[in-house]
Design a protein around this motif. Structure first.
Motif, short mmCIF file in Angstrom:
data_model
loop_
_atom_site.label_atom_id
_atom_site.label_comp_id
_atom_site.label_asym_id
_atom_site.label_seq_id
_atom_site.Cartn_x
_atom_site.Cartn_y
_atom_site.Cartn_z
N ARG A 37 0.73 90.86 -75.46
CA ARG A 37 1.77 90.64 -74.45
C ARG A 37 2.30 91.94 -73.85
NH1 ARG A 37 6.12 87.00 -77.41
NH2 ARG A 37 5.62 88.44 -79.12
N ALA A 38 1.69 93.07 -74.17
CA ALA A 38 2.25 94.36 -73.77
C ALA A 38 1.94 94.72 -72.32
CB ALA A 38 1.73 95.46 -74.69
N MET A 39 0.75 94.36 -71.83
CA MET A 39 0.30 94.88 -70.54
C MET A 39 1.20 94.54 -69.36
SD MET A 39 -3.77 95.30 -70.09
CE MET A 39 -4.22 93.61 -70.42
N PRO A 40 1.73 93.30 -69.25
CA PRO A 40 2.59 93.01 -68.10
C PRO A 40 3.83 93.89 -68.01
CG PRO A 40 1.89 90.97 -69.17
CD PRO A 40 1.47 92.10 -70.06
N ILE A 41 4.21 94.49 -69.12
CA ILE A 41 5.36 95.40 -69.12
C ILE A 41 4.90 96.85 -69.06
CG2 ILE A 41 7.32 96.21 -70.49
CD1 ILE A 41 7.61 93.39 -71.56
N LEU A 42 3.84 97.17 -69.80
CA LEU A 42 3.41 98.56 -69.91
C LEU A 42 2.92 99.14 -68.59
CD1 LEU A 42 2.80 101.04 -71.67
CD2 LEU A 42 0.55 100.03 -72.16
N LEU A 43 2.07 98.42 -67.88
CA LEU A 43 1.48 98.97 -66.66
C LEU A 43 2.52 99.20 -65.55
CD1 LEU A 43 -1.93 97.07 -66.55
CD2 LEU A 43 -1.41 99.34 -67.48
N TYR A 48 10.77 104.51 -70.29
CA TYR A 48 10.49 104.79 -71.70
C TYR A 48 10.93 103.62 -72.59
CZ TYR A 48 9.71 109.62 -70.23
OH TYR A 48 9.24 110.75 -69.61
N LEU A 49 12.06 103.01 -72.26
CA LEU A 49 12.51 101.85 -73.03
C LEU A 49 11.54 100.68 -72.85
CD1 LEU A 49 16.36 102.03 -72.38
CD2 LEU A 49 15.11 102.71 -74.44
N ALA A 50 10.93 100.59 -71.67
CA ALA A 50 9.89 99.57 -71.47
C ALA A 50 8.67 99.87 -72.34
CB ALA A 50 9.49 99.51 -70.00
N PHE A 51 8.35 101.14 -72.55
CA PHE A 51 7.27 101.50 -73.47
C PHE A 51 7.60 101.02 -74.88
CE2 PHE A 51 5.96 105.52 -70.87
CZ PHE A 51 5.44 104.69 -69.89
N VAL A 52 8.85 101.22 -75.28
CA VAL A 52 9.28 100.77 -76.60
C VAL A 52 9.14 99.26 -76.74
CG1 VAL A 52 11.26 100.60 -78.16
CG2 VAL A 52 10.86 102.72 -76.90
N LEU A 53 9.55 98.53 -75.70
CA LEU A 53 9.44 97.07 -75.72
C LEU A 53 7.99 96.65 -75.78
CD1 LEU A 53 10.72 94.27 -75.49
CD2 LEU A 53 10.72 94.55 -72.99
N SER A 54 7.13 97.32 -75.04
CA SER A 54 5.70 97.00 -75.06
C SER A 54 5.13 97.13 -76.46
CB SER A 54 4.95 97.91 -74.09
OG SER A 54 5.40 97.75 -72.77
N ALA A 55 5.51 98.21 -77.14
CA ALA A 55 5.01 98.42 -78.50
C ALA A 55 5.50 97.33 -79.45
CB ALA A 55 5.45 99.80 -79.00
N ALA A 56 6.72 96.84 -79.22
CA ALA A 56 7.28 95.81 -80.09
C ALA A 56 6.63 94.45 -79.85
CB ALA A 56 8.79 95.70 -79.87
N LEU A 57 6.18 94.19 -78.64
CA LEU A 57 5.60 92.89 -78.30
C LEU A 57 4.20 92.71 -78.85
CD1 LEU A 57 6.77 92.46 -74.59
CD2 LEU A 57 7.61 91.24 -76.60
N GLY A 58 3.47 93.81 -79.04
CA GLY A 58 2.10 93.71 -79.53
C GLY A 58 1.10 93.71 -78.40
N PRO A 59 -0.16 94.02 -78.68
CA PRO A 59 -1.19 94.17 -77.64
C PRO A 59 -1.36 92.96 -76.73
CG PRO A 59 -1.99 95.00 -79.74
CD PRO A 59 -0.69 94.32 -80.03
N ALA A 69 -1.46 98.45 -76.20
CA ALA A 69 -2.00 97.36 -75.38
C ALA A 69 -3.47 97.06 -75.64
CB ALA A 69 -1.80 97.68 -73.90
N GLY A 70 -4.10 97.80 -76.55
CA GLY A 70 -5.50 97.57 -76.85
C GLY A 70 -6.44 97.96 -75.72
N LEU A 71 -6.00 98.89 -74.85
CA LEU A 71 -6.82 99.32 -73.72
C LEU A 71 -7.80 100.40 -74.16
CD1 LEU A 71 -4.10 99.47 -70.90
CD2 LEU A 71 -5.85 97.71 -71.24
#
Length: 411
Positions: free
Chosen positions: A314-320, A301-312, A252-254
């Motif tokens: 668009r990742a935060m709304p799913i990762l957090l 964990y699957l949401a973590f995988v999706l976050s990584a696939a979306l890129g920094p 997520a570039g955090l």
């Protein structure tokens, strides 16, 4: 004195009740000790990047500080419990907390990686000696009528460490350097030690199950299956948690400044999950809550995988939100696991719970090692996949163990 003056018996009983309340109040020093242990044990994950840079080692090597601590705790805790079984309980607590204070001081003063690793081994042995002894001391001091209250007084220290100690430790490390955090925890441990020596009453040693009795219980398929679930669950958690700073930066570039608030949110979610799962296990059964927790953890964990696939971008709304779900479900699962083990062998609950503590730290070591291998391969973003593998295995272990247990019950 009370028997000599029957007319004052009611007043004497009131004084006795007050003394009982005062005795539980003295457990605050054990709460402080648990807070220090929990803070040191969990905050190091947020300090790994700074540690690796300062000690001139790679991030995977720094992660092995977690692996070594957890493995030493898992093996050392039951061994130390047997070796110290005959000692007066306050003495055991004082020695363990003194060792923990010394270990933190040595860690703060470590000249290199080897010295810090040795200090963490001492910390693991000290923590592994203190926590079971503190729980046993509290249970005996509270008696049957106040045992739950006494135990919760001690475990509150660990909960507060996750919510407050870890984010605060990360902030101190970022502001004053990682060594300052170890100095701070050493001060907390020393304060706890003084309170233990000054305020806690002596307590004789009680009956302690030997290694043979522990091994005999571990041979039961239902117990061993539950312990496997604990190992796999915690392995998934620490695959990501140990390297959470690097994972958030990559996915997520955090930056480092986001770590403390994220850990605060994770800790609060973990505390809520622990509380909810306890009452839910009483109402709907511990195994059902374990299955639910394992499923929700796998979803995170699957949401973590999706976050990584979306890129920094668009990742935060799913990762957090996934991090909050992860804390809620994974820690809730562990609490339900304890209730499950007690239900499987009520008469041997102290033994099974101590074995579960070892299983938790074995899983921590396994997860930290798996995360280190993943990062060493240059694939930080794949930590979600590895954790999901552990999560799926944990869910399957519950299902398989439950099916075999049902089959034996019908037979």
């Amino acid at each position: 004195m009370t028997r000599a003056y029957p007319a004052g018996q009611a007043l004497a009983l009131d004084h006795g009740q007050a003394a009982g309340i005062d005795s539980l109040t003295s457990l605050v020093w054990l709460t402080l000790g648990a807070f220090a242990i929990g803070t040191e044990g969990f905050m190091i994950a947020g300090l790994l990047p700074a540690l690796a840079c300062d000690l001139d080692v790679g991030l995977p090597a720094a992660g092995h500080l977690v692996t070594a601590f957890s493995l030493t705790y898992a093996i050392g805790a039951p061994v130390m419990a047997v070796l110290t079984a005959g000692l007066e309980r306050r003495r055991v607590l004082a020695i363990a907390m003194g060792g923990f204070a010394l270990g933190n001081l040595l860690a703060a003063l470590a000249a290199g990686y080897a010295e810090l690793l040795a200090a963490r081994l001492l910390l693991a042995l000290s923590a592994g000696s203190f926590m079971p002894a503190a729980s046993g001391y509290a249970a005996a001091l509270g008696g049957p009528e106040r045992r739950g209250r006494a135990l919760s007084t001690v475990t509150t220290g660990l909960t507060l460490a996750i919510i407050l100690g870890v984010p605060l430790g990360v902030l101190v490390g970022q502001g004053f350097g990682w060594r300052a955090t170890f100095f701070g925890v050493a001060g907390l441990a020393a304060f706890s030690l003084l309170g233990i020596l000054a305020r806690l009453p002596r307590q004789p040693s009680g009956a302690m199950p030997g290694l043979g009795e522990r091994l005999a219980l571990a041979k039961r398929r239902d117990i061993s299956g539950a312990l496997v679930t604990s190992v796999l669950t915690v392995a998934g958690t620490f695959t990501v948690y140990t390297y959470l700073a690097a994972f958030m930066a990559s996915v997520a570039g955090l930056g480092p400044q986001a770590l403390a608030p994220v850990l605060l949110g994770f800790g609060m979610a973990s505390a809520v999950g622990t509380q909810l799962s306890g009452s839910a296990a009483d109402r709907w059964g511990a195994r059902r809550i374990v299955v639910l927790g394992a499923g929700l953890t796998l979803l995170a964990y699957l949401a973590f995988v999706l976050s990584a696939a979306l890129g920094p971008a668009r990742a935060m709304p799913i990762l957090l939100p996934a991090i909050l779900l992860w804390g809620l479900a994974s820690w809730g699962l562990i609490a339900a696991q304890q209730a499950r083990l007690v239900a499987l062998a009520p008469a041997l609950a102290p033994v099974s719970l101590s074995m579960n503590a070892s299983a938790i730290y074995l899983g921590s070591a396994m997860g930290a090692a798996a995360g280190a291998l993943t990062i060493a391969d240059g694939a930080v973003e794949r930590l979600g996949w590895v954790a999901a593998g552990f999560g799926l295995a944990a869910l399957l272990s519950v299902r398989l163990n439950g099916s075999s247990a049902s089959g034996r019950a019908r037979g």
